[in-house]
Scaffold this motif. Structure first.
Motif, PDB file in Angstrom:
ATOM      1  N   GLU A 162       0.930  -1.378   0.229  1.00  0.00           N
ATOM      2  CA  GLU A 162       0.140   0.209  -0.214  1.00  0.00           C
ATOM      3  C   GLU A 162       0.780   1.499   0.289  1.00  0.00           C
ATOM      4  O   GLU A 162       0.428   1.925  -0.863  1.00  0.00           O
ATOM      5  CB  GLU A 162      -1.158   0.298   1.075  1.00  0.00           C
ATOM      6  N   GLN A 163       2.319   1.071   0.710  1.00  0.00           N
ATOM      7  CA  GLN A 163       2.867   2.682   0.879  1.00  0.00           C
ATOM      8  C   GLN A 163       3.663   2.727  -0.600  1.00  0.00           C
ATOM      9  O   GLN A 163       3.859   3.922  -1.227  1.00  0.00           O
ATOM     10  CB  GLN A 163       3.818   1.977   2.246  1.00  0.00           C
ATOM     11  N   ALA A 164       3.833   1.925  -1.577  1.00  0.00           N
ATOM     12  CA  ALA A 164       4.258   1.773  -2.568  1.00  0.00           C
ATOM     13  C   ALA A 164       4.122   2.001  -3.012  1.00  0.00           C
ATOM     14  O   ALA A 164       3.520   3.027  -4.332  1.00  0.00           O
ATOM     15  CB  ALA A 164       4.316   0.090  -2.831  1.00  0.00           C
ATOM     16  N   ARG A 165       2.341   1.318  -3.428  1.00  0.00           N
ATOM     17  CA  ARG A 165       1.126   2.213  -4.418  1.00  0.00           C
ATOM     18  C   ARG A 165       0.299   3.351  -4.107  1.00  0.00           C
ATOM     19  O   ARG A 165       0.716   4.668  -5.520  1.00  0.00           O
ATOM     20  CB  ARG A 165      -0.408   1.060  -4.227  1.00  0.00           C
ATOM     21  N   LEU A 166       0.920   3.977  -3.156  1.00  0.00           N
ATOM     22  CA  LEU A 166       0.327   5.257  -2.123  1.00  0.00           C
ATOM     23  C   LEU A 166       1.837   6.319  -2.917  1.00  0.00           C
ATOM     24  O   LEU A 166       1.455   7.660  -3.527  1.00  0.00           O
ATOM     25  CB  LEU A 166       0.214   5.496  -1.198  1.00  0.00           C
ATOM     26  N   HIS A 167       2.801   5.251  -3.247  1.00  0.00           N
ATOM     27  CA  HIS A 167       4.250   6.954  -3.206  1.00  0.00           C
ATOM     28  C   HIS A 167       3.927   6.851  -5.051  1.00  0.00           C
ATOM     29  O   HIS A 167       4.862   8.141  -5.492  1.00  0.00           O
ATOM     30  CB  HIS A 167       5.390   5.897  -2.788  1.00  0.00           C
ATOM     31  N   GLY A 168       3.840   5.839  -5.312  1.00  0.00           N
ATOM     32  CA  GLY A 168       3.642   5.684  -6.983  1.00  0.00           C
ATOM     33  C   GLY A 168       2.392   6.951  -7.685  1.00  0.00           C
ATOM     34  O   GLY A 168       2.820   7.714  -8.884  1.00  0.00           O
ATOM     35  N   GLN A 169       1.051   6.737  -6.366  1.00  0.00           N
ATOM     36  CA  GLN A 169       0.107   7.496  -6.595  1.00  0.00           C
ATOM     37  C   GLN A 169       0.992   8.797  -6.379  1.00  0.00           C
ATOM     38  O   GLN A 169       0.085  10.341  -7.317  1.00  0.00           O
ATOM     39  CB  GLN A 169      -0.590   7.822  -6.082  1.00  0.00           C
ATOM     40  N   PHE A 170       1.235   9.418  -5.533  1.00  0.00           N
ATOM     41  CA  PHE A 170       2.259  10.901  -5.000  1.00  0.00           C
ATOM     42  C   PHE A 170       3.419  10.844  -6.109  1.00  0.00           C
ATOM     43  O   PHE A 170       2.687  12.181  -6.155  1.00  0.00           O
ATOM     44  CB  PHE A 170       2.295  10.843  -3.602  1.00  0.00           C
ATOM     45  N   THR A 171       3.631  10.294  -6.686  1.00  0.00           N
ATOM     46  CA  THR A 171       5.184  10.806  -7.429  1.00  0.00           C
ATOM     47  C   THR A 171       4.031  11.276  -9.382  1.00  0.00           C
ATOM     48  O   THR A 171       4.249  12.080  -9.513  1.00  0.00           O
ATOM     49  CB  THR A 171       5.573   9.677  -7.843  1.00  0.00           C
TER      50      THR A 171
END
Length: 75
Positions: A22-31
Motif C-alpha cells: 500500500e505504501q508503494a502504491r501510494l508513493h507511486g500515486q503521489f509521484t
C-alpha cells in the motif's frame, strides 16, 4: 501455544506485506500527482504569459483604433 505464535507471526507478516504494498502504491500515486502538478503549473504559466501578450496587443490595437478614429473628420 506454538501454533498460536506461528499464526500470529503469519498474520503480522501479511500485515507488514500489505502495508509495504500500500505504501508503494501510494508513493507511486503521489509521484504521479507531483508530475501532473508540475505539468499543470507549466501550462498555467504559459497561458498566463499568452494572456499578458494578448492583453498588450489588445491595448496596442485600442490605441491604434483611437488614433485612426481621431483622424476621421466629423461630418
Amino acid at each position: 501455544m506454538d501454533a498460536e505464535l506461528a499464526s500470529l507471526e503469519q498474520k503480522l507478516e501479511q500485515l507488514i506485506s500489505r502495508h509495504a504494498s500500500e505504501q508503494a502504491r501510494l508513493h507511486g500515486q503521489f509521484t504521479a500527482a507531483q508530475a501532473d502538478k508540475r505539468q499543470l503549473q507549466e501550462r498555467v504559466d504559459a497561458l498566463e504569459n499568452a494572456n499578458r501578450e494578448l492583453n498588450d496587443k489588445l491595448g496596442l490595437v485600442g490605441s491604434r483604433l483611437e488614433a485612426l478614429l481621431a483622424r476621421i473628420p466629423e461630418a
